[in-house]
Each structure stands twice: as structure tokens, then as C-alpha cells.
Design an enzyme around this catalytic site. Sequence first.
Site, PDB file in Angstrom:
ATOM      1  N   HIS A 429       2.997  63.525  40.276  1.00  0.00           N
ATOM      2  CA  HIS A 429       1.779  63.783  41.047  1.00  0.00           C
ATOM      3  C   HIS A 429       2.196  64.418  42.358  1.00  0.00           C
ATOM      4  O   HIS A 429       3.334  64.250  42.806  1.00  0.00           O
ATOM      5  CB  HIS A 429       0.954  62.514  41.261  1.00  0.00           C
ATOM      6  CG  HIS A 429       1.736  61.314  41.733  1.00  0.00           C
ATOM      7  ND1 HIS A 429       1.979  61.058  43.061  1.00  0.00           N
ATOM      8  CD2 HIS A 429       2.313  60.303  41.039  1.00  0.00           C
ATOM      9  CE1 HIS A 429       2.678  59.937  43.178  1.00  0.00           C
ATOM     10  NE2 HIS A 429       2.900  59.460  41.973  1.00  0.00           N
ATOM     11  N   HIS A 436       2.889  55.339  48.309  1.00  0.00           N
ATOM     12  CA  HIS A 436       3.555  54.215  48.961  1.00  0.00           C
ATOM     13  C   HIS A 436       3.139  54.107  50.422  1.00  0.00           C
ATOM     14  O   HIS A 436       2.868  53.015  50.923  1.00  0.00           O
ATOM     15  CB  HIS A 436       5.074  54.365  48.847  1.00  0.00           C
ATOM     16  CG  HIS A 436       5.665  53.783  47.614  1.00  0.00           C
ATOM     17  ND1 HIS A 436       5.529  54.370  46.376  1.00  0.00           N
ATOM     18  CD2 HIS A 436       6.391  52.657  47.410  1.00  0.00           C
ATOM     19  CE1 HIS A 436       6.153  53.643  45.471  1.00  0.00           C
ATOM     20  NE2 HIS A 436       6.680  52.595  46.064  1.00  0.00           N
TER      21      HIS A 436
END
Length: 639
Positions: A429, A436
Site C-alpha cells: 500500500h 503505524h
Amino acid sequence: MSICPPTTPLDPNRRHTARDRRVQAADIAFNRVHPCHVNNCEERDYPYVANYSKALQHDGNGDVIPASYQSMLNALATRNPADFEAIQLGGALRLTNPQAGLAFDLEGRDAQALSLPPAPRIDGAQNSSEMAELYWMALTRDVHFNDYAWNGVVQQAIQSLNTEFTDFRGPRQGGAVNPQTVFRGIYPGETVGPYVSQFLLKGTSDPGAPVGQGRSAADGFIEYGALKINQRQLTVQPGIDYLTDFYWWLQVQNGDDKRGMDQFDQSAYRFIRNLRDLGERVHTDNVADSFFNAALILYKEPTGDQLNGTGRPGIEREFPNDQMNPYNFYTRQDPFATYGPPHGLSLVWEVLARALRATWFQKWFIHRRLRPEEFGGRIDNQLTGRRGGYPINGEILNALQGGLLSGYFPGVYGSYLLPQQFPEGAPTHPAYGAGHATGAGACATILKAFFNEDTPIENPLVASPDGLSLMPYTGWDAGQMTVGGELNKLAGNIALGRNAAGVHWRSDYDQSLLLGEELAIRILQEQSLLFNEGGGFMLTRFDGTCIKIWDGHVDYCGGGSIEPFTGAVNNAECPTTDMDGEETSYNYAGEETTYDYQGEETTYDYQGEETTYDYQGEENTGTTHSGQFAELERPEEIY
């Protein structure tokens, strides 16, 4: 059988009050500024070169096949699930959840009501500086954090970032990058104390536990009820990097699945001591894991010196509640399902999925920023003469040809490709925003809202040279660490650990943390309507400002509302719908566009092409469009 009525009277209006609270929260969400989404125009200016394409089909140089890229853009334009299944992939790897940003949520900001500023462009100096930092992080993955002040490669990295790049935006002291700031985050607390947050090292102390098995926080075991979770981890072998061979790199760009080929250090579990250990911590985690651990440390650590507790774990608590927690003032009640551990712990996980949906919309539908490994391929093609004409800013090219990086590239690795810690490289992606980092920003914000951030961190620790134990941190700033600063540092560690592995950029970190923070604040705003006790939450945002959240309001601690607050470019409201929620006309690139958000028919004219969509997933007529919904043309001058 007789039926006894309850001894306490029921609220006859409860169902109506419950509905009213939901409507009130919905109105708060509806009335927030809805931002315009703006990208950096690279997809228009440098089509098929400057944007994410991993796992699609590529030619022999690693440039994406136009038809494959267009199949992705078509799906993003139509939003039809069938079109996502028609994307032309290059291998076994699948794209990661591109439809996630289209989901709706029932709490907090809508996934599409948050925005990120345009990402740095590959023809700009900021992008060059970010790529240089990633090269240097790769070169220093195995250097212990304690050795930064005298390690020669780290010193070269510091010199390079200070002198070879005009737009490096990492933290500085006295105007310069130094061993205390290099590779660190920019927010309060991130350059104070050791590189690694105490919440990734310490455990909880339990006077009833066996010696060495959790009696001291220095043992590194966190109490999970009757279980103990070890802060030591299984890490990987030093000196092993991936995607430095062009053939391996090209296979990965085409979607070959190299996951699970890691070479682990099976000799021992170790505390985080260097960038490679940190990168491994965030390789297969769930983002919120580390914040759940931090919450348990904050809830469970008994009174004492924060190493050896003298009280009962979870009862005589070392770390106090947030200043606005109403139970601070009660004498006959304790918090639990409201304002207590189940409430705080559940929110850590609750904000994660919402944060990921918001950043996934930015990734796929707005920015589509290429991954550092992809940019490394462009650099390698250019400098080896395999394929020229890329619009790459000269600062990174100069550093690799005659600058400080030229001592390592291509000599050490045999190429100019960015060494990756993971055998599969980056996930499938786009880079910007970072999952994160957005999740970390949201989770850290929740914990700052539940605990007093000003509480000092006593007796800080660092990993020993071999990572098998913890030892005291004796730096001059050991007494300046706080709960809030270490939560900021924890968020930075989780985000920048992905940079250390080579899969993200610095601006992915610093902008995405703010995205997650805003989402968490708005969830807390709506939750503050719900509690019989009143009260609320106080926290310090990443920009250092203190806010209070109470009864549906978000105010500065010194007074005055922060509304309207938005992450929008220029703080501008974007005209998405009229007040009746029906039809709105836009003018994009000088053309008129009409939308009907009732799920019927929509007509776009972007860049002079007309397309008609039926959002019920049936009819789709017209041309294929990109994020600006225009067929991309490959300029001759970049070929």
C-alpha cells in the site's frame, strides 16, 4: 411467580436521552470543518514515475506498465468492488485493503474528513534529505544507540545531514543535528533521554514475583493478569539486508512474495538496542500492542522508585490518573468501566482501526506516494545508466556521487538501491500517510488523556550492549523525562522504526502522528458527552499545546475553544455538500462537477473528460480517470 420491581426507579426517558446523545455527537461531527484534500501533483506532472505501484505490473526497469496502473486508478475512481478485483497485478502479492478508506464510522471524524498536506515531491530537496536519512539509517542499523556519539558511520550521517541537504527537517540542537537528535522524532520529549522509550523496555514490578521474573521493572516483564509478557523480543541476525540486488528488487516490485524469509537470531531474546531491533519490533506487530503494554505499565506499576515497587500492583499506583478524571475527587468510588482500566485499554484498540481507515483513504485516494524502495530503484536506474531522465532532485544524486554516501553506494551493496530490513520490502500500500504512525499518534493521545503526563519517569534504563538485560541510563537529562514525553517518544519509536527498516519516509511519520492525534481527540470529544460523573480529559498535543475535553467541548487549557480545528490544507472548509446534504457543484481545474450524494447518479468533468457513475455498483460509463480523474500521459522528456 411474583415479579419484584427494581428498588431504584428506572429513568422513563432513557431511550430518548440515549438517542439525543447520539444525535448530539452526530451533530458535533457534522459541524466540524471538512477539509479539502490536496496532493503534490506528481501523478499529473510525472505519470507512472513518481507514485506508488508496487505489486502492479512493471517493465524490465521497474517502471509500472501504464495499463496496470490505469486499472488501479479506475477502481479508485469508480469505487466499485468489482473494479478492485479487476486490478492488473504482477504476481502473488495482493494490494492491502484499498477500499478501507471508503468505510464509515459511528464515532469520531469520518475517515474522509481528515487530511494530510501534500507529500514532498521527488524533484524537491526535502525528499532528497529524507532519502539520505534512510540510506544512513540502513548503514547504521546494527550500531547500539549508546554508541552514537563515537561511531564513525553515525558521525558521517550527522555531517551529511548537516551539510549536504538544504531541507532536512529532523530535530536539531543549536541549529545542528547531533548524536542526541540523529534519527529521532521532532515532538516534545523525543530527544530527551535514551533513544528508546521506557515503555518499550521496562516491565512492571511485583513484590510477590520471583527474583528476575518480574519482581523489578528492570526484569522487563509486564503483568497481564496472571501472565507475564516479556519486553525482550526475538530479533534478526545483524548485517543482513535485502532488495540490494536489482533482480530481487524487480521481483518484489512485480509482487513476488518474499515474506517469511527473515533470518532470525535464535540464540536469545533481546531488548531493543539498535535500529534493526526496533525495525523488527514493528515488522509484524499490530501497532496498538506497544500502547496496550504502556497502559498496563501505567495502570499496574505500584508505588516505589519505578523499578522496585513497595505497594500492591494496580492498587497503590505509581502513575496517577489524568487531572480531569472525576474519580480523583471521589472518596467512596473507584473508576472502572468509566474512566478506569477497561475504558482506557479498550480505547487504545478502538482508535486503531479508525485511524487506519483515515490514513488508508489518504494513501489510496489522495497521495499514492511511492515507497522508498521504489525511489531507490529510480536512483539506481539513473546512476547506472539503465534508464535515465527521472526528475530526481540533485542533492541525493550528488551525495551518492562524490558525497559522503558515495563511500558506501554502490560499493558495499553493489547497487544504489535502498537496503531493506525486511526480505519482502515495504507492504503493498502507498507510503503516505503511514499506518503505524497514524495508529501510534491516536493511541498515544488516548494514553495522554487517561494519565497525568507531568509525572516524572524515574530510574530510566537502556539495553545492555548484548541486549540481554537492562542497565541504568546515566545521561545528564535522565531527570527530565516525563510520562507525556515518553509517550511521544513511544509514538515516534513505533513510527520511525518503520523508517529504520526502509519502508517509510520522515514526513510519513511527522504528519501521520498529527492525523492520528486529531482522530483520537474527536473520539474523546464525543465520548465526553456520555458520562454521569462529568469530568473529562486533559492532554498535551504533539505541538505542545494543552487542551481540555469536556461535555462535547475541546478547549485550550488556558481558556478559549480550539474550534474550528482541522488538519485541512490552509484550514479551509471544502464544499462537499450543501446544508441539505444533497447536491454540490465544484470547480476543479476550471471545469464544473456535480455530485448527488443520495447514491444515485453522479457526473464528473475533470480535465475536460466526462464520466458517469452509479454508486450502487451497477452502471459505469465514460473514460477511466485517476485521482484527478484524467487519463495519464507519459511525457516524452522523462523517457
